[in-house]
Design a protein around this motif. Structure first.
Motif, mmCIF file in Angstrom:
data_model
loop_
_atom_site.group_PDB
_atom_site.id
_atom_site.type_symbol
_atom_site.label_atom_id
_atom_site.label_comp_id
_atom_site.label_asym_id
_atom_site.label_seq_id
_atom_site.Cartn_x
_atom_site.Cartn_y
_atom_site.Cartn_z
ATOM 1 N N ILE A 86 -7.850 -5.176 4.487
ATOM 2 C CA ILE A 86 -7.456 -3.782 4.286
ATOM 3 C C ILE A 86 -6.641 -3.322 5.496
ATOM 4 N N THR A 87 -5.750 -2.397 5.268
ATOM 5 C CA THR A 87 -5.050 -1.828 6.427
ATOM 6 C C THR A 87 -4.991 -0.309 6.255
ATOM 7 N N THR A 88 -5.020 0.413 7.350
ATOM 8 C CA THR A 88 -4.992 1.874 7.239
ATOM 9 C C THR A 88 -3.953 2.449 8.182
ATOM 10 N N TRP A 89 -3.441 3.598 7.814
ATOM 11 C CA TRP A 89 -2.541 4.311 8.707
ATOM 12 C C TRP A 89 -2.584 5.797 8.363
ATOM 13 N N GLU A 90 -2.030 6.595 9.256
ATOM 14 C CA GLU A 90 -2.039 8.047 9.044
ATOM 15 C C GLU A 90 -0.648 8.537 8.715
ATOM 16 N N ILE A 91 -0.547 9.487 7.799
ATOM 17 C CA ILE A 91 0.762 10.087 7.547
ATOM 18 C C ILE A 91 0.629 11.602 7.465
ATOM 19 N N LYS A 92 1.727 12.255 7.828
ATOM 20 C CA LYS A 92 1.776 13.704 7.649
ATOM 21 C C LYS A 92 2.702 13.958 6.471
ATOM 22 N N THR A 93 2.267 14.830 5.576
ATOM 23 C CA THR A 93 3.091 15.100 4.407
ATOM 24 C C THR A 93 3.109 16.600 4.141
ATOM 25 N N ARG A 94 4.137 16.999 3.371
ATOM 26 C CA ARG A 94 4.226 18.416 3.019
ATOM 27 C C ARG A 94 3.916 18.537 1.536
ATOM 28 N N THR A 95 2.999 19.426 1.178
ATOM 29 C CA THR A 95 2.639 19.546 -0.239
ATOM 30 C C THR A 95 3.655 20.438 -0.952
ATOM 31 N N ALA A 96 3.517 20.481 -2.295
ATOM 32 C CA ALA A 96 4.441 21.280 -3.098
ATOM 33 C C ALA A 96 4.431 22.748 -2.650
ATOM 34 N N ASP A 97 3.241 23.258 -2.248
ATOM 35 C CA ASP A 97 3.195 24.657 -1.801
ATOM 36 C C ASP A 97 3.446 24.766 -0.291
ATOM 37 N N ASP A 98 4.157 23.779 0.233
ATOM 38 C CA ASP A 98 4.693 23.843 1.589
ATOM 39 C C ASP A 98 3.619 23.836 2.689
ATOM 40 N N GLU A 99 2.519 23.195 2.411
ATOM 41 C CA GLU A 99 1.482 23.083 3.433
ATOM 42 C C GLU A 99 1.575 21.705 4.061
ATOM 43 N N GLU A 100 1.274 21.631 5.347
ATOM 44 C CA GLU A 100 1.326 20.321 5.976
ATOM 45 C C GLU A 100 -0.066 19.691 5.951
ATOM 46 N N ARG A 101 -0.172 18.482 5.449
ATOM 47 C CA ARG A 101 -1.479 17.818 5.390
ATOM 48 C C ARG A 101 -1.398 16.473 6.111
ATOM 49 N N THR A 102 -2.533 16.047 6.657
ATOM 50 C CA THR A 102 -2.585 14.728 7.278
ATOM 51 C C THR A 102 -3.462 13.830 6.410
ATOM 52 N N LEU A 103 -2.912 12.676 6.042
ATOM 53 C CA LEU A 103 -3.662 11.758 5.183
ATOM 54 C C LEU A 103 -3.944 10.466 5.935
ATOM 55 N N GLU A 104 -5.124 9.915 5.693
ATOM 56 C CA GLU A 104 -5.412 8.581 6.201
ATOM 57 C C GLU A 104 -5.339 7.666 4.991
ATOM 58 N N VAL A 105 -4.431 6.687 5.029
ATOM 59 C CA VAL A 105 -4.203 5.840 3.859
ATOM 60 C C VAL A 105 -4.924 4.503 4.041
ATOM 61 N N TYR A 106 -5.586 4.059 2.966
ATOM 62 C CA TYR A 106 -6.239 2.743 2.949
ATOM 63 C C TYR A 106 -5.484 1.893 1.934
ATOM 64 N N PHE A 107 -4.953 0.756 2.380
ATOM 65 C CA PHE A 107 -4.163 -0.090 1.495
ATOM 66 C C PHE A 107 -4.853 -1.436 1.373
ATOM 67 N N SER A 108 -5.080 -1.897 0.121
ATOM 68 C CA SER A 108 -5.773 -3.179 -0.026
ATOM 69 C C SER A 108 -5.228 -3.938 -1.224
ATOM 70 N N ALA A 109 -5.519 -5.244 -1.269
ATOM 71 C CA ALA A 109 -5.019 -6.096 -2.353
ATOM 72 C C ALA A 109 -6.053 -6.141 -3.470
ATOM 73 N N LEU A 110 -5.562 -6.183 -4.708
ATOM 74 C CA LEU A 110 -6.453 -6.361 -5.872
ATOM 75 C C LEU A 110 -5.973 -7.640 -6.566
ATOM 76 N N PRO A 111 -6.317 -8.818 -6.030
ATOM 77 C CA PRO A 111 -5.711 -10.061 -6.521
ATOM 78 C C PRO A 111 -6.018 -10.348 -7.982
ATOM 79 N N ARG A 112 -7.170 -9.876 -8.492
ATOM 80 C CA ARG A 112 -7.514 -10.236 -9.872
ATOM 81 C C ARG A 112 -7.114 -9.159 -10.877
ATOM 82 N N TYR A 113 -6.498 -8.101 -10.410
ATOM 83 C CA TYR A 113 -6.166 -6.985 -11.292
ATOM 84 C C TYR A 113 -5.151 -7.403 -12.359
#
Ligand code: ADP
Length: 534
Positions: A245-272
């Motif tokens: 798994i790998t994680t990172w943080e991003i800052k994004t702007r929502t549709a209603d113009d709010e700034e949010r900070t997200l922590e993203v978890y990225f992983s493989a689903l080999p059998r999917y």
């Protein structure tokens, strides 16, 4: 049935089984074939559940519709016996057999007289039981038994598969609801970066845009909607194919113009999928980050607030030490030491405010004694006097005569007054007038600290007693925004109230009241009464 007819029957049965995927349909079709060939009054298949109970999943004949879905307790009836024992059974007259379970007939109105029941087995497990009820009079019983047994072994893998398929469907349904209803946005992507599935939370969130992006920027590809380039996606895939798994943080702007900070978890689903797939999941950590930032800001402010008095103390000590070494008696020791002491008290007060605010929020314990208000005020004025003098303020006292003793936590209440007077002295331009008034009525002691300083804007007044809040009017003055929050906690711990009356340009008045009778069960009150002071 001739041998030829039997093989045609089994051949058709085999075709049916291989052509259909849906078990119910397979079973139903097999029953129809059985019915057609043997012409019994009825035929049915009951599946054996993992707990040994049975459920009729396919039937033919007059009462087929009533039989479908009917459940049987473990071991009940002929069908239950066959399921338990794994052996076929021919019962020519059910009423002479104690194993017969007449309830089914009662429910359906059908009249059973003879049953041929054959287990469908896979390894040493009985998966189902096929029943032929009231076979036609000309049936060659031995041949029917052999044919149904052959049919049972043909059907066994199909039934087994169907079971597994149903289990998988249930698991899938569970996953689907977990996926769909998850509050965290989750996206499944194929190896090229196209969305395969997007849950509700993710649909609401997407597309992500960088806070600094143009407001009319609209990401085009699926990867762009996640603020990823194809090269970044490839690197992520390589990383999670190697690790989990790998994680990172991003800052994004929502549709209603709010700034949010997200922590993203990225992983493989080999059998999917045969080619593999990847999961992108995000946690909204905006509040967490804001809190961490606030903590940092606060510690910066506190450090700043502590550094000034600490500097004074160091200077004082150095001055006194040098004078001592050089036997210099011209130094005004008393004043210099007083400055040092005042600074030490200031530091002590700030630290106590912070610690008590925390204590009052969690334990809410008071150390109550009978306080002589004039003594407490004299103490407070002695401490604050130098600051009043330095700013050339005038301090006016309006203290009612003969005030009765006040029950309360002396240390906390003295500090409430000190904080209010300190603020008045600090925020009022030099040469101001500060008034301290105390009076008692039948129910309460009333305290008021007024000044003729800059006043406080209405919008700020609502927040002044919140932790770390500082009004915008005088940002140049040091402070951590803790003093008034502490005052509110301390006054309310006594069952009292604190408030402000102020208009910009017309000064401020902070008033607070302490009830003469401390409430027994006040929400904050858990007092430890110490009988001293008087
Ligand atoms: P601090 O003084 O450390 O910032 P406080 O909680 O004591 O924290 O006060 C909160 C804010 O209220 C201050 O930053 C100031 O803006 C405002 N304030 C408090 N007392 C006065 C006053 N007497 N006159 C004007 N503003 C005041």
């Amino acid at each position: 049935m001739t041998e030829n007819k039997t093989s045609t029957f089994l051949y058709e049965a085999a075709l049916t089984i291989s052509a259909k995927l849906d078990t119910n349909e397979v079973l139903q079709r097999l029953m129809a074939l059985t019915h057609q060939h043997f012409k019994p009054d009825a035929a049915s298949v009951a599946l054996v559940n993992p707990d040994g109970t049975l459920v009729f999943r396919a039937a033919s004949g007059e009462s087929a519709q009533q039989i479908l879905g009917m459940e049987m307790p473990r071991g009940a009836g002929i069908v239950g016996w066959v399921a338990e024992n794994g052996q076929q059974l021919w019962v020519p007259n059910v009423y002479l057999d104690r194993r017969f379970y007449p309830n089914a007939d009662k429910q359906t109105g059908f009249k059973t007289s003879a049953i041929l029941a054959v287990p469908v087995r896979m390894g040493d497990q009985t998966l189902a039981v096929v029943e032929m009820i009231n076979p036609a009079p000309d049936t060659d019983l031995q041949e029917a038994q052999d044919t149904i047994t052959a049919l049972a072994s043909l059907a066994a893998p199909a039934i087994q598969n169907a079971r597994l398929f149903e289990q998988m469907q249930r698991a899938e349904a569970r996953y689907q609801s977990l996926f769909e209803q998850n509050l965290d946005p989750i996206i499944i992507l194929d190896p090229r970066g196209n969305f395969l599935e997007v849950n509700r939370a993710a649909q609401k969130l997407l597309p992500l845009t960088r806070p600094e992006d143009d407001t009319d920027y609209v990401p085009q590809t699926d990867l762009e909607k996640l603020m990823l380039t194809p090269a970044q996606y490839d690197a992520l895939k390589a990383q999670v194919d190697a690790e989990s798994i790998t994680t990172w943080e991003i800052k994004t702007r929502t549709a209603d113009d709010e700034e949010r900070t997200l922590e993203v978890y990225f992983s493989a689903l080999p059998r999917y999928l045969p080619g593999g797939a990847y999961q992108w999941l995000a946690h909204d950590i905006t509040d967490h980050v804001a809190l961490a930032e606030m903590r940092e800001q606060l510690s910066n402010m506190i450090v700043h607030d502590l550094r000034v008095p600490l500097g004074n103390i160091t200077n004082t000590l150095e001055l006194v030490l040098t004078a001592w070494r050089e036997k210099d008696v011209s130094v005004p020791f008393e004043q210099v030491l007083e400055i040092g002491l005042r600074s030490a008290h200031r530091m002590e007060r700030l630290i106590s405010n912070i610690l008590d605010a925390r204590r009052l929020t969690s334990h809410k314990t008071l150390t109550v004694s009978a306080i002589r208000i004039p003594d407490m005020i004299a103490d407070v004025i002695e401490i604050i006097q130098p600051s009043i003098r330095r700013h050339r303020h005038t301090l006016i006292r309006r203290i009612q005569d003969d005030l009765p003793p006040m029950l309360g936590d002396l240390d906390l209440l003295r500090r409430v007054l000190l904080n209010l007077l300190d603020n008045a002295a600090k925020y009022t331009p030099d040469g101001g007038a500060i008034t301290l008034a105390v009076q008692a009525d039948e129910h309460n002691f009333h305290f008021a600290v007024s000044d003729n300083g800059p006043g406080i804007a209405q919008a700020d007044q609502a927040h002044l007693f919140e932790m770390f809040y500082r009004a915008r009017t005088n940002p140049q003055l040091n402070g951590a925004g803790i003093g008034l929050a502490f005052c509110k906690l301390a006054v309310e711990a006594h069952g009292g109230k604190i408030d402000i009356r102020s208009e910009p340009g017309k000064g401020s008045t902070f008033i607070f009241s302490i009830p003469r009778q401390l409430p027994e069960n006040a929400p904050y009150h858990e007092s430890t009464v110490t009988e001293n002071v008087l």
